[in-house]
Design a protein around this motif. Structure first.
Motif, short mmCIF file in Angstrom:
data_model
loop_
_atom_site.label_atom_id
_atom_site.label_comp_id
_atom_site.label_asym_id
_atom_site.label_seq_id
_atom_site.Cartn_x
_atom_site.Cartn_y
_atom_site.Cartn_z
N PRO A 224 -18.92 15.45 -3.51
CA PRO A 224 -18.16 15.59 -4.75
C PRO A 224 -17.61 14.25 -5.26
CG PRO A 224 -17.56 17.32 -3.22
CD PRO A 224 -18.46 16.38 -2.48
N GLY A 225 -17.22 13.39 -4.34
CA GLY A 225 -16.71 12.07 -4.74
C GLY A 225 -17.75 11.23 -5.47
N ASP A 226 -19.01 11.43 -5.15
CA ASP A 226 -20.09 10.72 -5.84
C ASP A 226 -20.14 11.13 -7.31
OD1 ASP A 226 -20.69 9.95 -3.23
OD2 ASP A 226 -22.43 11.28 -3.08
N ILE A 227 -19.88 12.43 -7.55
CA ILE A 227 -19.90 12.96 -8.90
C ILE A 227 -18.65 12.50 -9.65
CG2 ILE A 227 -20.04 15.07 -10.29
CD1 ILE A 227 -22.50 14.40 -8.29
N LEU A 228 -17.52 12.55 -8.99
CA LEU A 228 -16.28 12.08 -9.61
C LEU A 228 -16.39 10.60 -9.97
CD1 LEU A 228 -13.37 12.57 -10.48
CD2 LEU A 228 -12.67 12.09 -8.12
N ALA A 229 -16.94 9.79 -9.06
CA ALA A 229 -17.12 8.37 -9.34
C ALA A 229 -18.02 8.17 -10.56
CB ALA A 229 -17.69 7.66 -8.12
N ALA A 230 -19.07 8.95 -10.65
CA ALA A 230 -19.98 8.86 -11.79
C ALA A 230 -19.25 9.17 -13.10
CB ALA A 230 -21.15 9.81 -11.61
N ALA A 231 -18.43 10.21 -13.09
CA ALA A 231 -17.68 10.58 -14.30
C ALA A 231 -16.68 9.49 -14.67
CB ALA A 231 -16.97 11.92 -14.09
N VAL A 232 -16.02 8.92 -13.68
CA VAL A 232 -15.05 7.85 -13.94
C VAL A 232 -15.76 6.62 -14.50
CG1 VAL A 232 -13.44 6.23 -12.84
CG2 VAL A 232 -13.33 8.67 -12.30
N ILE A 233 -16.88 6.25 -13.89
CA ILE A 233 -17.65 5.10 -14.40
C ILE A 233 -18.03 5.33 -15.86
CG2 ILE A 233 -19.90 3.95 -14.25
CD1 ILE A 233 -19.63 4.28 -11.16
N ALA B 12 -24.43 20.95 -9.13
CA ALA B 12 -25.72 21.30 -8.53
C ALA B 12 -26.17 20.25 -7.52
CB ALA B 12 -26.78 21.48 -9.61
N ARG B 13 -25.89 18.97 -7.79
CA ARG B 13 -26.28 17.91 -6.86
C ARG B 13 -25.53 18.05 -5.53
NH1 ARG B 13 -30.86 15.47 -8.09
NH2 ARG B 13 -30.22 13.53 -7.12
N VAL B 14 -24.31 18.54 -5.58
CA VAL B 14 -23.56 18.81 -4.35
C VAL B 14 -24.10 20.08 -3.70
CG1 VAL B 14 -21.28 19.34 -3.38
CG2 VAL B 14 -21.49 17.66 -5.24
N TRP B 15 -24.32 21.11 -4.47
CA TRP B 15 -24.83 22.40 -3.97
C TRP B 15 -26.12 22.20 -3.16
CZ3 TRP B 15 -22.96 27.47 -5.05
CH2 TRP B 15 -23.80 28.51 -4.62
N VAL B 16 -27.04 21.39 -3.71
CA VAL B 16 -28.34 21.22 -3.06
C VAL B 16 -28.31 20.22 -1.90
CG1 VAL B 16 -29.60 21.90 -5.13
CG2 VAL B 16 -29.22 19.46 -4.67
N GLY B 17 -27.15 19.60 -1.68
CA GLY B 17 -26.96 18.78 -0.49
C GLY B 17 -27.31 17.32 -0.59
N VAL B 18 -27.42 16.77 -1.80
CA VAL B 18 -27.81 15.36 -1.91
C VAL B 18 -26.66 14.44 -2.31
CG1 VAL B 18 -30.25 15.86 -2.29
CG2 VAL B 18 -28.72 15.62 -4.26
#
Length: 178
Positions: free
Chosen positions: A144-153, A135-141
């Protein structure tokens, strides 16, 4: 590639109002449900006197938070709407995009719950975390790499805490036997 995947996901925004509304709600509000479920599981664990597991979860969350803040300070990647034309569905301040704080918190809670408290609830929370990330990607903020990095962290923080605890327990058991 990160931007191309972003375009595929964010390019779907603005076509179906009901879907956009659902994504906006998910991007902004689902995190509170993740916090609430996590808090309820912690309260239940405390009631059952599972203090060690609660403490380990807390340490994993703290490690993930610190790691995400360090990465954000070392990184200068701006949010998608600052550098590209996007379908931005929610208002957001300018700033560093990598990693997503929402996704880091959601994944850290999910993975920590799964490892230290309850696997099934951890899996449910991981699905919620993935939905928040999408959803954070969908809404434009976020990219996808930001989300992947968060999951890896979140995964590395949780795994590191689990590993340190396991090593500590083995050493303690070995010293008691000696």
């Amino acid at each position: 590639m990160n931007y191309q995947i972003f375009q595929l996901i964010n390019g779907l925004a603005g076509r179906v109002d009901a879907l956009d509304d659902a994504m906006e709600a998910t991007a902004q509000w689902l995190i509170f449900a993740v916090f609430a479920v996590g808090a309820a599981l912690v309260a239940l664990a405390v009631r059952r006197r599972r203090y060690r597991q609660v403490a380990l979860l807390g340490v994993a969350l703290a490690v993930a938070f610190v790691a995400s803040q360090v990465l954000a300070q070392l990184n200068g990647q701006l949010r998608p709407f600052q550098t590209h034309h996007v379908h931005q569905l929610i208002a957001h301040d300018n700033g560093v995009s990598l990693p997503s704080d929402h996704a880091t918190a959601a994944f850290a809670i999910a993975f920590g719950v799964a490892v230290f408290l309850n696997r099934r609830w951890g899996a449910v929370l991981a699905v919620a975390a993935a939905a928040i990330g999408l959803a954070r990607v969908w809404v434009g903020v976020h990219y996808p790499g930001d989300i992947l990095a968060a999951a890896v962290i979140a995964a590395v923080a949780t795994g590191a805490v689990w590993l340190v605890d396991k090593v500590h327990r083995r050493r303690s058991a070995a010293s008691r036997e000696a």
